[in-house]
Design an enzyme around this catalytic site. Structure first.
Site, PDB file in Angstrom:
ATOM      1  N   HIS A 181     -91.756  51.730  -4.579  1.00 62.13           N
ATOM      2  CA  HIS A 181     -90.609  51.093  -3.926  1.00 62.13           C
ATOM      3  C   HIS A 181     -90.610  49.565  -4.082  1.00 62.13           C
ATOM      4  O   HIS A 181     -89.584  48.923  -3.916  1.00 62.13           O
ATOM      5  CB  HIS A 181     -90.466  51.531  -2.457  1.00 62.13           C
ATOM      6  CG  HIS A 181     -91.402  50.846  -1.509  1.00 62.13           C
ATOM      7  ND1 HIS A 181     -92.697  51.227  -1.342  1.00 62.13           N
ATOM      8  CD2 HIS A 181     -91.225  49.804  -0.664  1.00 62.13           C
ATOM      9  CE1 HIS A 181     -93.265  50.450  -0.445  1.00 62.13           C
ATOM     10  NE2 HIS A 181     -92.400  49.570  -0.003  1.00 62.13           N
ATOM     11  N   LYS A 185     -87.313  46.367  -4.802  1.00 63.78           N
ATOM     12  CA  LYS A 185     -87.020  45.208  -3.955  1.00 63.78           C
ATOM     13  C   LYS A 185     -86.273  44.164  -4.787  1.00 63.78           C
ATOM     14  O   LYS A 185     -86.687  43.826  -5.896  1.00 63.78           O
ATOM     15  CB  LYS A 185     -88.315  44.601  -3.392  1.00 63.78           C
ATOM     16  CG  LYS A 185     -88.983  45.481  -2.333  1.00 63.78           C
ATOM     17  CD  LYS A 185     -90.243  44.806  -1.802  1.00 63.78           C
ATOM     18  CE  LYS A 185     -91.072  45.746  -0.937  1.00 63.78           C
ATOM     19  NZ  LYS A 185     -90.620  45.862   0.437  1.00 63.78           N
ATOM     20  N   GLU A 219    -100.113  42.477   5.523  1.00 63.19           N
ATOM     21  CA  GLU A 219     -99.386  43.215   6.567  1.00 63.19           C
ATOM     22  C   GLU A 219    -100.022  42.913   7.910  1.00 63.19           C
ATOM     23  O   GLU A 219    -101.252  42.839   8.025  1.00 63.19           O
ATOM     24  CB  GLU A 219     -99.474  44.709   6.300  1.00 63.19           C
ATOM     25  CG  GLU A 219     -98.746  45.111   5.049  1.00 63.19           C
ATOM     26  CD  GLU A 219     -98.688  46.623   4.909  1.00 63.19           C
ATOM     27  OE1 GLU A 219     -97.730  47.205   5.419  1.00 63.19           O
ATOM     28  OE2 GLU A 219     -99.619  47.185   4.325  1.00 63.19           O
ATOM     29  N   ASP A 238    -103.931  52.609  -1.940  1.00 58.98           N
ATOM     30  CA  ASP A 238    -102.636  52.586  -1.246  1.00 58.98           C
ATOM     31  C   ASP A 238    -101.735  51.442  -1.725  1.00 58.98           C
ATOM     32  O   ASP A 238    -100.520  51.599  -1.800  1.00 58.98           O
ATOM     33  CB  ASP A 238    -102.897  52.448   0.264  1.00 58.98           C
ATOM     34  CG  ASP A 238    -101.631  52.607   1.091  1.00 58.98           C
ATOM     35  OD1 ASP A 238    -100.837  53.512   0.784  1.00 58.98           O
ATOM     36  OD2 ASP A 238    -101.435  51.825   2.049  1.00 58.98           O
ATOM     37  N   HIS A 243     -98.309  48.888  -6.037  1.00 58.33           N
ATOM     38  CA  HIS A 243     -97.490  47.703  -5.768  1.00 58.33           C
ATOM     39  C   HIS A 243     -98.061  46.423  -6.391  1.00 58.33           C
ATOM     40  O   HIS A 243     -97.345  45.679  -7.062  1.00 58.33           O
ATOM     41  CB  HIS A 243     -97.330  47.493  -4.260  1.00 58.33           C
ATOM     42  CG  HIS A 243     -96.887  48.724  -3.519  1.00 58.33           C
ATOM     43  ND1 HIS A 243     -95.993  49.619  -4.038  1.00 58.33           N
ATOM     44  CD2 HIS A 243     -97.203  49.206  -2.288  1.00 58.33           C
ATOM     45  CE1 HIS A 243     -95.780  50.596  -3.170  1.00 58.33           C
ATOM     46  NE2 HIS A 243     -96.508  50.360  -2.102  1.00 58.33           N
ATOM     47  N   LYS A 338     -96.980  39.333   8.297  1.00 57.78           N
ATOM     48  CA  LYS A 338     -96.519  40.139   7.157  1.00 57.78           C
ATOM     49  C   LYS A 338     -95.870  39.195   6.160  1.00 57.78           C
ATOM     50  O   LYS A 338     -94.893  38.516   6.486  1.00 57.78           O
ATOM     51  CB  LYS A 338     -95.512  41.191   7.614  1.00 57.78           C
ATOM     52  CG  LYS A 338     -94.970  42.024   6.447  1.00 57.78           C
ATOM     53  CD  LYS A 338     -94.193  43.232   6.921  1.00 57.78           C
ATOM     54  CE  LYS A 338     -93.548  43.990   5.754  1.00 57.78           C
ATOM     55  NZ  LYS A 338     -94.510  44.768   4.964  1.00 57.78           N
TER      56      LYS A 338
HETATM   57  C1  BG6 Z   1     -96.624  51.751   1.238  1.00 59.94           C
HETATM   58  C2  BG6 Z   1     -98.025  51.890   1.758  1.00 59.94           C
HETATM   59  O1  BG6 Z   1     -96.548  52.167  -0.105  1.00 59.94           O
HETATM   60  O2  BG6 Z   1     -96.210  50.389   1.329  1.00 59.94           O
HETATM   61  C3  BG6 Z   1     -98.106  51.398   3.190  1.00 59.94           C
HETATM   62  O3  BG6 Z   1     -98.407  53.256   1.706  1.00 59.94           O
HETATM   63  C4  BG6 Z   1     -97.570  49.985   3.287  1.00 59.94           C
HETATM   64  O4  BG6 Z   1     -99.455  51.428   3.663  1.00 59.94           O
HETATM   65  C5  BG6 Z   1     -96.190  49.881   2.650  1.00 59.94           C
HETATM   66  O5  BG6 Z   1     -97.485  49.653   4.666  1.00 59.94           O
HETATM   67  C6  BG6 Z   1     -95.749  48.445   2.583  1.00 59.94           C
HETATM   68  O6  BG6 Z   1     -94.416  48.400   2.145  1.00 59.94           O
HETATM   69  P1  BG6 Z   1     -93.464  47.161   2.521  1.00 59.94           P
HETATM   70  O7  BG6 Z   1     -92.202  47.454   1.798  1.00 59.94           O
HETATM   71  O8  BG6 Z   1     -93.308  47.180   4.010  1.00 59.94           O
HETATM   72  O9  BG6 Z   1     -94.164  45.932   2.057  1.00 59.94           O
END
Ligand code: BG6
Length: 490
Positions: A181, A185, A219, A238, A243, A338
């Site tokens: 995901h 963004k 985070e 994770d 990412h 965050k």
């Molecule tokens: C997810 C992880 O892929 O991304 C989570 O499994 C994490 O642990 C999240 O909190 C973070 O996504 P974003 O979009 O909030 O930065």
């Protein structure tokens, strides 16, 4: 003859459906960007019916994504939602799903396009894919069939390879949309626009001008209700395998010849191929791992857990552009705030004529790509302090999306990704080779951490910036972690 499009969410009773997928699809519907006609069919083992499913989604949206609920549009959208109780790995259940789809698609004469969205526990991906293949539900006729697969895709290189093999037994690569995901963004996509639609950055985007690059994905929340899952996975699987590796590829890749899916994905894969793996013997120098205090008391977490909730890595890219430029990547849970930032730290000027009043050196230029939450771009540079002879001070040139495009201009990542999958554009999805290349970089680190003599897990207080060891790790090369995205005009 018009085509009809069905989005089938397998595992529809879970959090992802109400938190992300339905708000994204609803928003696309309100913006008139959904194909017409469309249907959304949810399937899960939880015994339910269409009416209860519609109510549950509306409630979920009101609680989790209230800004998305448009009372005029919801009833129109809700009419397109259906629910089938069943196990997507079971042929009988898929037969029931097929009957529902036949009924919904029956009145249309054109193609019957379908996207299957696997919002399922990863352990069931294999059996569900096999069942879809066995029952002919992914045979692309009439119309196309696509499958969206959520992360995590495997838990190491061998498991990712076998999952890819299994996927390829059932589907062609061009039918598969592996989601990360972060690639959906808006600000992440803007990394490419910033680099390749402007002529001022690219000439300095290399080893001649860049000292190092930092990527921070911090985070402030802990593991919350995902303790059991997280404890088996840890921060490196994770967050880094997917990412952070994707952010690294975008910031380091060569310009593709065009904005087409294969050209883009080739360049992203090429970067990962050039990253020098951190070998198990090097984890003590090139990594730091940490765990927040109190993690072992979280629900679902082993009280003796050695799982890292924080990691920092130093990576090197062996190619002409980046030789000698370290990339520092860090991510952790329960940190001070965050924030997701990429900081390009430029080299010092070659000859210094000025001094600062406090006697410190002049700060090198830094370009901060602020990916979230205050999306924007900040450039630090030196200014003469007015009224002094030649004293300098650092200042920031700032761009904020909210000021330029309005506070709600940035759509959720899932909206973009679902739209791309509907349109058959796979540029922002991860290809089989990239997934495997990323695991090839992660596995040796995890192996190194499991060996005797590995650096100990550093415990850090929640609300801090991670273990002190991570600062020492940077200081070693005379550098510090820097965050450049705080609003300076506040
Ligand atoms: C997810 C992880 O892929 O991304 C989570 O499994 C994490 O642990 C999240 O909190 C973070 O996504 P974003 O979009 O909030 O930065």
């Amino acid at each position: 003859m018009s085509d009809t499009t069905s989005i089938i969410i397998l595992g529809a009773s879970g959090d992802l459906t109400k938190r992300k997928l339905i708000p994204a699809l609803f928003s696309l519907h309100c913006k008139r960007r959904m194909p017409d006609p469309f249907h959304i069919v949810g399937m899960a083992r939880t015994r339910s019916d269409t009416e209860t499913f519609r109510q549950m989604l509306k409630q979920g949206m009101l609680t989790l994504a209230p800004k998305y609920v448009d009372p005029k549009e919801w009833p129109v959208f809700a009419d397109r939602l259906e629910y089938v109780t069943g196990d997507p790995a079971d042929s009988e259940s898929l037969h029931m799903l097929q009957t529902t789809l036949d009924r919904l698609e029956g009145e249309f004469q054109g193609g019957r396009n379908r996207i299957y969205y696997m919002a399922l526990p990863p352990a069931s991906y294999g059996s569900v894919l096999q069942a879809l293949g066995r029952t002919g539900m992914v045979d692309s006729t009439p119309g196309w069939r696509r499958v969206v697969i959520e992360k995590p895709f495997g838990h190491d290189l061998p498991s990712a390879r076998s999952l890819n093999d299994l996927v390829h037994e059932v589907l062609n690569e061009d039918q598969i949309y592996r989601i990360d995901h972060y690639l959906g963004k808006e600000t992440v996509q803007n990394v490419l626009v910033l680099r390749f639609a402007n002529s001022i950055f690219e000439p300095v985007w290399n080893r001649n001008y860049v000292d190092h690059i930092q990527i921070t994905v911090a985070e402030s929340v802990g593991v919350g209700h995902r303790g059991r899952f997280f404890d088996q996975v840890g921060v490196v699987r994770d967050m880094f395998q997917n990412h952070l590796m994707q952010l690294l590829s975008l910031v380091a890749m060569e310009p593709p010849a065009s904005f087409d899916a294969e050209a883009m994905r080739n360049e992203r894969a090429k970067v990962l191929r050039s990253v020098r793996p951190i070998l198990p013997a090097d984890v003590a120098v090139d990594t730091v791992r940490g765990q927040y205090q109190g993690y072992r008391q979280e629900v679902g977490v082993d009280p003796h857990s050695q799982t890292a909730t924080y990691a920092a890595l130093r990576l090197r890219i062996s190619n002409w552009r980046w030789e000698g430029v370290p990339f520092f990547l860090r991510s952790g849970k329960a940190l001070a705030e965050k924030t997701t930032e990429i900081a390009v730290q430029f080299k010092d000027v070659p000859h210094m004529m000025f001094t600062r009043s406090a006697g410190q050196g002049i700060m090198p230029n830094r370009l901060s790509l602020c990916l979230q939450p205050d999306e924007g771009i900040h450039l630090r540079f030196e200014m003469k302090v007015p009224g002094t002879q030649a004293e300098t001070r650092s200042t920031n040139m700032e761009f904020h999306y909210a000021s330029v495009f309005g506070p709600d201009a940035i759509p959720d990542a899932y909206e973009r990704l679902l739209l791309d999958a509907l349109n058959g554009d796979a540029s922002l999805f991860t290809r089989a080779d990239t997934i495997e290349l990323a695991w090839g970089l992660i596995d040796p680190i995890l192996e190194g951490w499991s060996l005797p003599g590995a650096p100990p897990l550093a415990i850090y207080p929640p609300g801090s910036w991670g273990p002190e060891e991570a600062d020492a790790f940077m200081l070693d090369g005379g550098r510090v972690w820097e965050l450049g995205c705080a609003r300076h005009d506040a």
